[in-house]
Write a protein that holds these residues in place. Structure first.
Motif, short mmCIF file in Angstrom:
data_model
loop_
_atom_site.label_atom_id
_atom_site.label_comp_id
_atom_site.label_asym_id
_atom_site.label_seq_id
_atom_site.Cartn_x
_atom_site.Cartn_y
_atom_site.Cartn_z
N ASN A 223 24.12 36.37 15.22
CA ASN A 223 25.41 35.65 15.29
C ASN A 223 25.64 34.56 14.52
OD1 ASN A 223 27.04 37.93 16.75
ND2 ASN A 223 27.02 36.75 18.16
N ASP B 237 26.02 34.55 10.81
CA ASP B 237 26.79 34.68 10.56
C ASP B 237 28.33 34.03 10.55
OD1 ASP B 237 26.87 36.62 11.46
OD2 ASP B 237 28.40 38.17 10.27
N ILE B 238 28.63 34.36 11.99
CA ILE B 238 29.66 33.62 12.13
C ILE B 238 29.92 31.89 12.33
CG2 ILE B 238 31.01 33.33 14.50
CD1 ILE B 238 30.12 36.40 14.75
N MET C 244 27.23 30.42 9.73
CA MET C 244 27.83 29.54 9.16
C MET C 244 28.88 29.60 8.39
SD MET C 244 24.10 32.12 7.55
CE MET C 244 24.69 31.74 5.44
N ALA C 245 30.01 30.62 9.07
CA ALA C 245 31.01 30.26 8.30
C ALA C 245 31.94 29.55 8.96
CB ALA C 245 31.94 31.94 8.55
N LYS C 246 31.31 29.34 9.68
CA LYS C 246 32.16 27.83 10.92
C LYS C 246 31.78 26.84 10.26
CE LYS C 246 33.54 30.58 15.86
NZ LYS C 246 32.85 30.47 17.24
N ARG C 247 30.27 26.65 9.60
CA ARG C 247 29.95 25.29 8.80
C ARG C 247 30.13 25.39 7.52
NH1 ARG C 247 30.41 24.92 13.99
NH2 ARG C 247 28.70 24.10 15.37
N LYS C 248 31.15 26.44 7.03
CA LYS C 248 31.14 26.49 5.10
C LYS C 248 29.56 26.12 5.00
CE LYS C 248 35.61 26.29 5.45
NZ LYS C 248 36.57 24.61 6.65
N SER D 96 26.23 28.29 2.82
CA SER D 96 25.79 29.56 2.47
C SER D 96 24.72 29.72 2.69
CB SER D 96 25.78 29.30 1.35
OG SER D 96 24.98 28.56 0.70
N LYS E 294 20.11 37.25 9.49
CA LYS E 294 21.54 37.30 9.70
C LYS E 294 21.78 38.41 9.42
CE LYS E 294 23.88 36.93 5.42
NZ LYS E 294 25.46 37.70 5.42
#
Length: 71
Positions: free
Chosen positions: A6, A8-9, A11-15, A17, A36
């Motif tokens: 997970n 990608d999840i 990474m998105a939470k921490r903004k 790339s 990923k």
């Protein structure tokens, strides 16, 4: 495979790339992308440790076990 990544999840939470995380961890974008996208067959503990350090999370936030369907 029963282990789901997970990344990608988190990474998105921490903004963050893919390119930024790969640079901070010290691995190639390609290898991080393989991880990923659940295409990796293994991960080194040192890599997992670096990812957790940079994303400020626990291994369980990234890795999940799901029982395979029995046929």
């Amino acid at each position: 495979m029963a282990i789901i990544v997970n990344l990608d999840i988190m990474m998105a939470k921490r903004k963050m790339s893919l390119m930024e995380l790969a640079e901070r961890v010290g691995i190639t974008n390609t290898n991080l992308s393989i991880l990923k996208n659940n295409k990796a067959k293994a991960i080194r503990f040192s890599t997992l440790e670096a990812i957790c350090r940079e994303l400020e999370c626990q291994p369980g936030d990234i890795l999940e076990y799901r029982k395979d369907k029995e046929f």
